[in-house]
Each structure stands twice: as C-alpha cells, then as structure tokens.
Design a protein around this motif. Sequence first.
Motif: not given
Lengths: 282, 159
Positions: B119-124, B155-159
């Motif tokens: 939702y907030e489109e933050m990196t891990l 397609g889930v990015e991990t970083l």
Amino acid sequence: MKEFGNAKENYDNTPIPAGLREHVQAGIQMGKANYRRQRRRTAQRWIATAACFGLLLAGLNLSPSIASAAANVPVLGGLFQVLTFVDYSKSEDGINYDISAPKVETESSLAEKVNAAIQEKVDQHLAKARQDWDDYREAFFATGGTEEEWGSREMDVSIDYEIKSQTEEQVSFVVSFAESWVSAYEEHYYYNLNLAENRELTLRDVLGEDWVVACNTAIQKQIAESVDASGFTYFFAPDKGGFTTVDEDTGFYIREDGAAVVCFPKYSIAAGAAGNVEFVVQ
Amino acid sequence: MTKEDILTQYIVENQAGFYRLAYSVLKNPDDALDAVQTAVCHALERQGSLRDTGAVRSWFYRILMNTCNDALRQRGRTVPFPEDLEPSQEDREPADDTLSRRVDALPAEVGTVIKLRFYEEMTLKEISQITGQNLNTVKSRLYAGLKKLRVTMEGVETL
C-alpha cells in the motif's frame, strides 16, 4: 503485484476525516512547545547551577554584584527569596525523570501548607507513573510483546512549574505534572498566594463578589466566538459534558497585568485537540 | 530550512498517508486521529534524534507504527465500549473487498509488513527500519503474509 491493485485502491480511498488537519496542527504545536521547553530547561538548569556556585563562593548578601546579576536572570527573577525549586534529572528502570518542583521559601504557615500540598502531589505523581509503567510493561509482554519489540522504550516523567506573575505581595504559579509514553498525559495545579496576608487567593479576591457571573459571562462569550463558519467548535455543548459554570475548585492564575485566567484541563469541556483551555476574565 | 521546518513540512504534506496507515491498523477514525496527533507531537519533541533529514519518512513511520501498536496494546487492557469497535456508519464498504479484508485479518505484525510494502510501496529495507526488525524477519513475515493470502509469489521483489 496485480492482485494488490484493488486492495491498494481501497486503501488509498480511505476517507480522510475533516478533523485531520486540526489534529495534525495540534500535534505540531504541542510537539514544538515540548521541544522548546526541554531545551529551555537544559539552559535554565545550567543558569541555576551557575547561580548556585556563585552563591557558594561569594554569598548573595556579601556580593551585591552577584545578587543583582541573579536578580536579572529571568528564570530566578526577583523571586529568589520566595520560590526555589527542587531540581533533578535521573533515569531509572526505563523511566526518565525530569523534576523541577517549586518550594515556597518564606517562614509562614502558608508556605508550609503549600509546600506540603505540592510535595504530596509530587509523591503521588511519581508513584502513579511507576505503577502505570509497570502495568504497561506487564500488559505488553502478557499480550505477546517480545523483548525485541520492547527495545529501548522509555517513559518520560516530568514536573515543571511556571511563575505566571509576581508582585511584592502575591505570587501566582502553576505546577505541571506530565507523563509521556503511549499517550501524553498532563495535569496542572494552580497556586495564587498572598504572602502579605498569609493566605491563598480565590477568584472572589481577584474579581469581587460577582466572580461567578463575571467568569461565566466571559467564558460563554469566548466559547461562542470559537464557533467557525461551518458551525464547528472544539467545545462540547453544555448538555454533552461541556462548560456550565465555574466554582471554588476551578483552577486559575493571575496574569502579569492582574487579569484572572481561568483554566480547564484537557478533555474536561472541549475535545482533546484543544488541549488545556484558558479564558481571560478581565 | 531548519530541521524543524523540513520535518513540519513533511508532516503537513503527508498527513493523509499517516491517517490511512493509522486507520488501517486501528480501524476506528477517532483512534486513528489520536494516534496521528500523538505521533506528530512525539516526532517534533524528539526531532533531535532525526540525524538524516533524507530519511525522514522511515524515521517518522517508525514513530507512527510504535504509536499505533501502543494504542492497540492499550486497548487490550481496557474494556472497550461495544460500539467502539464496530465500524461506524460513515465507514464505507470497499467495492472489491476480498483481498483488503484478508489483509486486515492478518496478524498485526504480518499485516503491517504487507501494508507498508504494497500500500505504501516501501522497500523491505525501509520496512525493516520502521518496524525495528532485521531484514530477514521482515522477509519471512512478507512471505508468511503472502502465503496466508494465497497470492502468487511470482514477481514479488525482495528489495
């Protein structure tokens, strides 16, 4: 992540209440004020320490230059003989104490009474803070909190005072007790002392026989003026827990110009965002 | 611009986002407003601990998340009025709510990671700074959450 498209859209469309701006503004103001107060206190403590050394070395009575210098320090002012403070900071068991409690330094029954009352409140406040903190920590771990999440959580407990006005005969000051952890909590006690007559001043002394009417009229007028164009006000309606009348227990202080300022604690007659509310009664 | 100005401007410009996150955690408009106010107040009070104004977002969200979590715990030890936890009448039902609802039903620590990430489109890495957990914990919570939601991990990015 296409799947999250709709969910994110729902999230982004969360309705934003009209009151958000006021809450944010109130938070900004309160935070800035607290930040300034902390910084000012650090400076005050330094000045007070320096002044104490001055006294130890030379003695106030022996050194007119130090005496006059101390009188010019705004914090200590001319109240040097009347008000001193018990001042200390320490950290213990995750609680940061920042205590600056006033003490009336005159040889009188009034001073004794007021000092005892302040001391009792100080003791109560510190005991309550420790209890709250223990309860909170217990609940935190009992509901599945981990040491990692607890981390370096701390509670701030402070006692501070402010001298509102002072003349040869009388002094008006407020003592604030605050606890800050999950939510901030603050209590204020007001003291108005007539030192010449050795008694506490009441609103009747300041405003005369019609003090109730004078206060109520001024307060109702100011509440009415607070309603904005859209009909919104922080104040509760009288039938919904709002202001009805002042009485003997209503807190007040005396301003420099002699006006009485009547004070109500946060939440008592207005929404929390308004904080402690004060009304000037001329 | 002083640090305080930068912080104040950041808060004023992003307040709607703060509210959305607080509301998604607390599910009650009044509690969310209180949490935002408390977090804003704490942030300005502790502005001294903001070392790098470039990292103001993760610094502020950490305070906000702590405030929300504390409010949840606080709620756990007081008995709420029944109506407090019911959605109020103004609350709008989401149009397509299946995934939203399932995200909301996740355990709090997993739900937080999912919300911050998607939702907030933050990196891990940012999420790790905000929640105070190390990167591996955040990753494992992200996968656990996605698994619960039965969303494809492709397609889930991990970083």
